[in-house]
Design a protein around this motif. Structure first.
Motif, PDB file in Angstrom:
ATOM      1  N   THR A  38     -13.857  -0.178  -5.109  1.00  0.00           N
ATOM      2  CA  THR A  38     -12.540   0.298  -4.670  1.00  0.00           C
ATOM      3  C   THR A  38     -11.550  -0.862  -4.589  1.00  0.00           C
ATOM      4  O   THR A  38     -10.401  -0.749  -5.043  1.00  0.00           O
ATOM      5  CB  THR A  38     -12.656   0.993  -3.301  1.00  0.00           C
ATOM      6  N   VAL A  39     -11.982  -1.965  -3.999  1.00  0.00           N
ATOM      7  CA  VAL A  39     -11.116  -3.148  -3.934  1.00  0.00           C
ATOM      8  C   VAL A  39     -10.747  -3.613  -5.333  1.00  0.00           C
ATOM      9  O   VAL A  39      -9.599  -3.980  -5.611  1.00  0.00           O
ATOM     10  CB  VAL A  39     -11.810  -4.272  -3.143  1.00  0.00           C
ATOM     11  N   GLY A  40     -11.731  -3.564  -6.238  1.00  0.00           N
ATOM     12  CA  GLY A  40     -11.477  -4.011  -7.606  1.00  0.00           C
ATOM     13  C   GLY A  40     -10.449  -3.161  -8.322  1.00  0.00           C
ATOM     14  O   GLY A  40      -9.542  -3.682  -8.987  1.00  0.00           O
ATOM     15  N   VAL A  41     -10.530  -1.843  -8.186  1.00  0.00           N
ATOM     16  CA  VAL A  41      -9.591  -0.980  -8.892  1.00  0.00           C
ATOM     17  C   VAL A  41      -8.194  -1.085  -8.289  1.00  0.00           C
ATOM     18  O   VAL A  41      -7.173  -1.061  -9.014  1.00  0.00           O
ATOM     19  CB  VAL A  41     -10.102   0.482  -8.900  1.00  0.00           C
ATOM     20  N   LEU A  42      -8.110  -1.254  -6.962  1.00  0.00           N
ATOM     21  CA  LEU A  42      -6.792  -1.429  -6.337  1.00  0.00           C
ATOM     22  C   LEU A  42      -6.180  -2.774  -6.714  1.00  0.00           C
ATOM     23  O   LEU A  42      -4.960  -2.870  -6.953  1.00  0.00           O
ATOM     24  CB  LEU A  42      -6.913  -1.308  -4.820  1.00  0.00           C
ATOM     25  N   ALA A  43      -7.013  -3.814  -6.776  1.00  0.00           N
ATOM     26  CA  ALA A  43      -6.510  -5.128  -7.189  1.00  0.00           C
ATOM     27  C   ALA A  43      -6.039  -5.096  -8.637  1.00  0.00           C
ATOM     28  O   ALA A  43      -5.016  -5.714  -8.996  1.00  0.00           O
ATOM     29  CB  ALA A  43      -7.615  -6.177  -7.016  1.00  0.00           C
ATOM     30  N   THR A  44      -6.760  -4.358  -9.478  1.00  0.00           N
ATOM     31  CA  THR A  44      -6.342  -4.228 -10.878  1.00  0.00           C
ATOM     32  C   THR A  44      -5.006  -3.507 -10.970  1.00  0.00           C
ATOM     33  O   THR A  44      -4.125  -3.885 -11.756  1.00  0.00           O
ATOM     34  CB  THR A  44      -7.412  -3.462 -11.666  1.00  0.00           C
ATOM     35  N   ALA A  45      -4.829  -2.440 -10.170  1.00  0.00           N
ATOM     36  CA  ALA A  45      -3.558  -1.719 -10.175  1.00  0.00           C
ATOM     37  C   ALA A  45      -2.416  -2.635  -9.733  1.00  0.00           C
ATOM     38  O   ALA A  45      -1.316  -2.624 -10.324  1.00  0.00           O
ATOM     39  CB  ALA A  45      -3.654  -0.501  -9.255  1.00  0.00           C
ATOM     40  N   ALA A  46      -2.647  -3.454  -8.690  1.00  0.00           N
ATOM     41  CA  ALA A  46      -1.612  -4.383  -8.237  1.00  0.00           C
ATOM     42  C   ALA A  46      -1.297  -5.425  -9.304  1.00  0.00           C
ATOM     43  O   ALA A  46      -0.119  -5.774  -9.535  1.00  0.00           O
ATOM     44  CB  ALA A  46      -2.069  -5.061  -6.950  1.00  0.00           C
ATOM     45  N   ALA A  47      -2.328  -5.904  -9.990  1.00  0.00           N
ATOM     46  CA  ALA A  47      -2.114  -6.904 -11.040  1.00  0.00           C
ATOM     47  C   ALA A  47      -1.318  -6.318 -12.200  1.00  0.00           C
ATOM     48  O   ALA A  47      -0.395  -6.955 -12.738  1.00  0.00           O
ATOM     49  CB  ALA A  47      -3.463  -7.433 -11.522  1.00  0.00           C
ATOM     50  N   VAL A  48      -1.672  -5.086 -12.600  1.00  0.00           N
ATOM     51  CA  VAL A  48      -0.924  -4.426 -13.677  1.00  0.00           C
ATOM     52  C   VAL A  48       0.526  -4.230 -13.250  1.00  0.00           C
ATOM     53  O   VAL A  48       1.465  -4.421 -14.043  1.00  0.00           O
ATOM     54  CB  VAL A  48      -1.589  -3.083 -14.050  1.00  0.00           C
ATOM     55  N   GLY A  49       0.736  -3.831 -11.985  1.00  0.00           N
ATOM     56  CA  GLY A  49       2.101  -3.654 -11.496  1.00  0.00           C
ATOM     57  C   GLY A  49       2.896  -4.945 -11.549  1.00  0.00           C
ATOM     58  O   GLY A  49       4.078  -4.949 -11.937  1.00  0.00           O
ATOM     59  N   LEU A  50       2.262  -6.036 -11.150  1.00  0.00           N
ATOM     60  CA  LEU A  50       2.956  -7.324 -11.193  1.00  0.00           C
ATOM     61  C   LEU A  50       3.300  -7.735 -12.623  1.00  0.00           C
ATOM     62  O   LEU A  50       4.396  -8.224 -12.918  1.00  0.00           O
ATOM     63  CB  LEU A  50       2.085  -8.407 -10.536  1.00  0.00           C
ATOM     64  N   ILE A  51       2.355  -7.518 -13.529  1.00  0.00           N
ATOM     65  CA  ILE A  51       2.573  -7.936 -14.915  1.00  0.00           C
ATOM     66  C   ILE A  51       3.606  -7.056 -15.602  1.00  0.00           C
ATOM     67  O   ILE A  51       4.494  -7.541 -16.323  1.00  0.00           O
ATOM     68  CB  ILE A  51       1.242  -7.904 -15.694  1.00  0.00           C
ATOM     69  N   ALA A  52       3.537  -5.741 -15.393  1.00  0.00           N
ATOM     70  CA  ALA A  52       4.365  -4.817 -16.174  1.00  0.00           C
ATOM     71  C   ALA A  52       5.701  -4.503 -15.523  1.00  0.00           C
ATOM     72  O   ALA A  52       6.679  -4.212 -16.231  1.00  0.00           O
ATOM     73  CB  ALA A  52       3.588  -3.515 -16.408  1.00  0.00           C
ATOM     74  N   PHE A  53       5.783  -4.540 -14.177  1.00  0.00           N
ATOM     75  CA  PHE A  53       6.984  -4.008 -13.537  1.00  0.00           C
ATOM     76  C   PHE A  53       7.698  -4.994 -12.606  1.00  0.00           C
ATOM     77  O   PHE A  53       8.867  -4.783 -12.290  1.00  0.00           O
ATOM     78  CB  PHE A  53       6.631  -2.756 -12.726  1.00  0.00           C
ATOM     79  N   SER A  54       7.020  -6.032 -12.126  1.00  0.00           N
ATOM     80  CA  SER A  54       7.632  -6.867 -11.090  1.00  0.00           C
ATOM     81  C   SER A  54       8.761  -7.727 -11.647  1.00  0.00           C
ATOM     82  O   SER A  54       8.766  -8.082 -12.834  1.00  0.00           O
ATOM     83  CB  SER A  54       6.563  -7.768 -10.457  1.00  0.00           C
TER      84      SER A  54
END
Length: 706
Positions: A199-215
Motif C-alpha cells: 500500500t505504501v509503495g502504490v501511494l508513493a508511486t502515485a505521488a511520484a507520478v504526480g510530481l513528475i507529470a503535474f507538479s
C-alpha cells in the motif's frame, strides 16, 4: 441489543453529546472545504470547479444516516452567505447541497448496496450513474436558479456556470466519497506487513507520478504533456492488486497533485483560462477514477470467488479425508465384526451339531427332553443374534416409523420380568423389577426393544449380584433405569459401547451370545423416538442405564397392540398353502411343519413350477409362503405377482428372507407383504398366517354382505 428506553439519563446524555459532536465535526469539515473550493471560483463566486464538500456530505449521509443533513445545511448556508449573494440565495444553495447528498445517498442505499456500493462492478456503475446524472445536477440547478432569480448572475453565463458547478460536484462525489466510505467501513484490522508495504509503495508511486507529470517543480514543456498518462500505472496497480480502498486513495492523491499543479501553472491541463483548466482536470480525474473503481471491484469479486473456491476445496478435502477415515474405521469395525460373528455364530451351530448327535443315540426320556430344550435354547440364542442384525438393517433402511401412543409402563415391566426371570435364575442372579403405575407416551414396541436390549446386556455381563429395573418420576418425564452389578465400563469406553460391532470383553468365558449390536440398536431407537439416555458406571461396581420418556395422563385410553390370536382359534382344515423355495431342505422343513399343523401343502422351486403344481392338483392356494430370493435371480415378489395374475385373484402372501439388507425390507413394505427373516420362529410364522387368514376372511365376508 439494548432498548434505548432502558438507558440511564447519564448514558443518554453522553450519547447525545457524542452525536452532537459528530455533527459539529461534519459541519466544520464541510465549511472548511467549502471555503477552500469557493476560493478557486473564477467564472462566478458561487460556481467553483473544485468542490470536495459534495463527497464529504455524500459519505457522511451514507455512513451516519440522514440525520447529518442539518450539519451539511448549516455549514453550506454559512459558507455561501459569507462568500457572495444574499442570505436567501445562501439558503437556497444550501438546500440544493443538502438535497444532493440526501437524494444521492437514498438512491445508493436503494439501488446500489449502500456502503457496499464499491464491492461489485455493477454497484460501482450504479454509484457513478447516480452521482453524475441524478444527484449532482440537483445542487447546480437549484443554486444557479436562485442566483439568476435574484439577479446575481448574467443569463449569458448561466450555462457555463451550470456545467462548472455540476462537474465540480460530480468530481467531488466520485473522488472524495469513495475514499471516506471505504476507509470508514474497512474491516482489515489485522496488520499484515507485506500488504502494508505494498500500500505504501502504490501511494508513493502515485505521488511520484504526480510530481513528475503535474507538479510545478518541473518546468512545463510540450514534451512533458504525455507524462500525464503515467497516472494510469498506479491506478492499475491499485485496482489489480490492492482493492477498491487503495484504488480510491490513489485517485485522491493524483487529484491533489493534479489540482496543485494546474493551480500553479504546471501540468498538461494548464490553459489561459483557469476555469477551463480545472474542467479539464475534472474530466481527467473522472475518466481514470470510475474505470479504476470498476476494475478493482471486478478483481475483488474474482478474488473473493477464488477464496470461496479455495475454502470450499479445503473443506471438501477435509470432508473427504474425514469420510475416508470413517470408511477405514467402518471397514476395520466390520472386519472385527466378521471375525467375531464367525466365532459367535459357529458356537451355537457347533452346539446344535453336538445336541443332534446326542439325539441320534438312545436316550432316556428325561435326557431326550433336556436335549431338545438345549436345542431350542441354542436356536433362540441364534435367533437373538440374527434379530440384532435385522434391527440394524431396518434402521438403516429407514422403514421404522414410530407409532406414538399412551400406555402403562407396567406392561413393559411385566414383559421384562417374564422374559428374563428364568435366565437370571439359571445364572444365580437376582432380578428385581419394581412396579410402577405411571403411563408414558412413546412407541410401545420400540421402547420395549430398547429395554429388552438394556436388560439383556446387563444379564449377559453380570456374573454375581443381580439386575434391578425401576422407574423414577422427574417432572413431566419418567426415568426408566436398569442397574446391574457387573464389571462396569471404563471411562474411555463409554462412548464406544454405543457403536456397531463393539463389545467390552465379556467376563464370562465360553459365552457365545451377542454380536455387539445391542447398544447400537438402543442408541438408534432412542434417537428415532427422541428419548434421552444416559449412562453411569464404575469399574468393578456395575452400571446404570437410564432412559427418559414423557409421562402421560394415567386415565388416558390405551392403544395397546391387540394380542395375536391363539392358533387353535382358527380352523385350518381344507386350507391350501403354497410354499415356494429353491432349497429342497427348506421346502421339506416348511411342508412338514405346516402339515403337522393340519394344512394341505404344495411345494415348488419357482413361480413356473408353482403354476404347474397348481394346474396338476387343480387347486387354488389360500396362502403363499415364498423365499424372497429364488433361483435365476428372480424374487418371491415376482413369483407371487405371477401367480396372482395367472389365477386372477389376490392371494395372501408371506415373504421369508435370510437377507437383512434394506432392499428386501423396502420392497416388501412398498407392496404390503409381510416379511419374516430367517431363522423364523414357528410360533411367529403361525401367528402371522392366522392374522392374514383372518383379515382375508373379514374382507371376503364384508364383500359378500355388501
Amino acid at each position: 441489543m439494548s432498548d434505548p428506553r432502558s438507558l440511564t439519563p447519564e448514558i443518554k446524555f453522553r450519547r447525545g453529546i457524542g452525536q452532537a459532536g459528530g455533527l459539529v465535526a461534519i459541519g466544520v469539515i464541510y465549511f472548511a472545504l467549502a471555503k477552500g473550493g469557493l476560493a478557486l471560483a473564477s467564472i462566478h463566486p458561487s460556481a467553483t470547479p473544485i468542490w470536495p464538500p459534495t463527497g464529504v456530505a455524500l459519505a457522511a449521509v451514507l455512513l451516519w444516516g440522514y440525520r447529518t443533513w442539518p450539519a451539511i445545511f448549516t455549514a453550506a448556508v454559512i459558507a455561501n452567505a459569507t462568500t457572495a449573494g444574499s442570505v436567501a440565495t445562501a439558503i437556497a444553495i444550501a438546500t440544493g447541497n443538502s438535497l444532493e447528498a440526501v437524494v444521492g445517498a437514498y438512491l445508493i442505499n436503494l439501488w446500489s448496496s449502500g456502503c457496499n456500493t464499491f464491492s461489485t462492478p455493477n454497484s460501482v456503475a450504479k454509484f457513478a450513474l447516480i452521482c453524475f446524472v441524478i444527484a449532482t445536477p440537483i445542487s447546480a440547478s437549484i443554486g444557479l436558479t436562485s442566483l439568476a432569480t435574484a439577479g446575481y448572475i448574467e443569463p449569458t453565463n448561466f450555462a457555463d456556470a451550470w456545467v462548472t458547478w455540476w462537474l465540480g460536484d460530480a468530481a467531488g462525489a466520485l473522488v472524495i466519497a469513495p475514499v471516506i466510505v471505504l476507509w470508514a467501513s474497512s474491516n482489515d484490522y489485522a496488520f499484515d506487513r507485506n500488504e502494508f508495504l505494498e500500500t505504501v509503495g502504490v501511494l508513493a508511486t502515485a505521488a511520484a507520478v504526480g510530481l513528475i507529470a503535474f507538479s510545478p517543480l518541473i518546468e512545463q514543456s510540450p514534451s512533458r504533456n504525455p507524462l500525464g498518462f503515467l497516472a494510469i500505472l498506479p491506478m492499475l496497480w491499485a485496482a489489480l492488486r490492492r482493492g477498491p480502498r487503495d484504488t480510491a486513495t490513489v485517485a485522491l492523491v493524483l487529484a491533489g497533485m493534479t489540482i496543485w499543479g494546474t493551480l500553479t501553472g504546471g501540468g498538461p491541463f494548464t490553459t489561459a483560462n483557469l476555469n477551463v483548466s480545472f474542467l479539464l482536470v475534472l474530466m481527467f480525474l473522472i475518466s481514470i477514477t470510475v474505470p479504476s473503481l470498476l476494475l478493482s471491484a471486478d478483481v475483488e469479486v474474482r478474488k473473493k470467488a477464488e477464496e470461496r473456491l479455495r475454502r470450499a476445496q479445503i473443506d471438501l478435502e477435509r470432508k473427504v479425508a474425514e469420510r475416508t477415515q470413517q470408511l477405514e474405521l467402518a471397514n476395520a469395525a466390520k472386519s472385527r465384526f466378521f471375525a467375531m460373528a464367525s466365532h459367535d455364530l459357529r458356537q451355537p451351530l457347533h452346539a446344535l451339531g453336538l445336541f443332534v448327535a446326542q439325539l441320534r443315540t438312545p436316550l432316556k426320556s428325561g435326557e431326550r427332553t433336556k436335549t431338545i430344550e438345549q436345542i431350542d435354547a441354542t436356536r433362540k440364542e441364534m435367533d437373538e443374534m440374527f434379530n440384532s442384525l435385522l434391527d440394524i438393517s431396518r434402521l438403516d433402511a429407514g422403514i421404522l416409523t414410530p407409532k406414538i401412543t399412551e400406555f402403562p409402563i407396567a406392561r413393559l415391566l411385566q414383559t421384562i420380568e417374564t422374559r428374563f426371570d428364568r435366565a437370571t435364575r439359571e445364572k444365580g442372579l437376582r432380578l428385581r423389577v419394581r412396579r410402577s403405575d405411571a403411563w408414558v407416551r412413546s412407541d410401545a414396541m420400540l421402547l420395549e426393544r430398547i429395554l429388552l436390549n438394556l436388560v439383556s446386556n446387563a444379564v449377559r455381563y453380570t456374573l454375581r449380584g443381580g439386575v434391578i429395573v425401576g422407574c423414577r418420576r422427574r417432572g413431566e418425564m419418567l426415568r426408566i433405569e436398569v442397574w446391574d452389578s457387573g464389571p462396569g465400563i471404563p471411562e474411555d469406553q463409554k462412548q464406544n459401547i454405543f457403536g456397531e460391532f463393539f463389545r467390552v470383553p465379556a467376563p464370562e468365558p465360553n459365552r457365545y451370545g451377542g454380536l455387539g449390536l445391542g447398544l447400537a440398536i438402543v442408541d438408534r431407537l432412542r434417537l428415532l423416538l427422541n428419548h434421552q439416555i444416559d449412562l453411569a458406571s464404575t469399574v468393578g461396581r456395575g452400571s446404570r442405564f437410564a432412559i427418559l420418556v414423557p409421562k402421560a395422563d394415567e386415565c388416558a385410553t390405551s392403544a395397546e397392540p391387540v394380542d395375536s390370536p391363539r392358533p387353535t382359534a382358527f380352523a385350518v382344515e381344507g386350507r391350501v398353502v403354497l410354499v415356494i423355495a429353491d432349497a429342497p431342505m427348506v421346502q421339506q422343513g416348511t411342508a412338514g411343519l405346516l402339515s403337522n399343523w393340519g394344512y394341505s401343502v404344495l411345494t415348488a422351486g419357482s413361480d413356473e413350477a408353482a403354476l404347474v403344481r397348481l394346474a396338476e392338483h387343480q387347486q387354488r392356494p389360500d396362502l403363499i409362503i415364498s423365499d424372497y430370493h429364488l433361483a435365476s435371480g428372480t424374487t418371491g415378489i415376482r413369483a407371487i405377482e405371477q401367480i396372482n395374475a395367472a389365477l386372477g385373484s389376490s392371494i395372501p402372501a408371506i415373504l421369508i428372507s435370510g437377507d437383512t439388507a434394506p432392499e428386501p425390507l423396502r420392497d416388501a413394505n412398498d407392496r404390503g407383504y409381510s416379511l419374516l427373516h430367517k431363522p423364523v420362529d414357528p410360533m411367529r410364522l403361525r401367528a402371522v398366517m392366522h392374522e392374514l387368514f383372518r383379515d382375508h376372511d373379514n374382507r371376503r365376508d364384508t364383500g359378500a354382505a355388501s
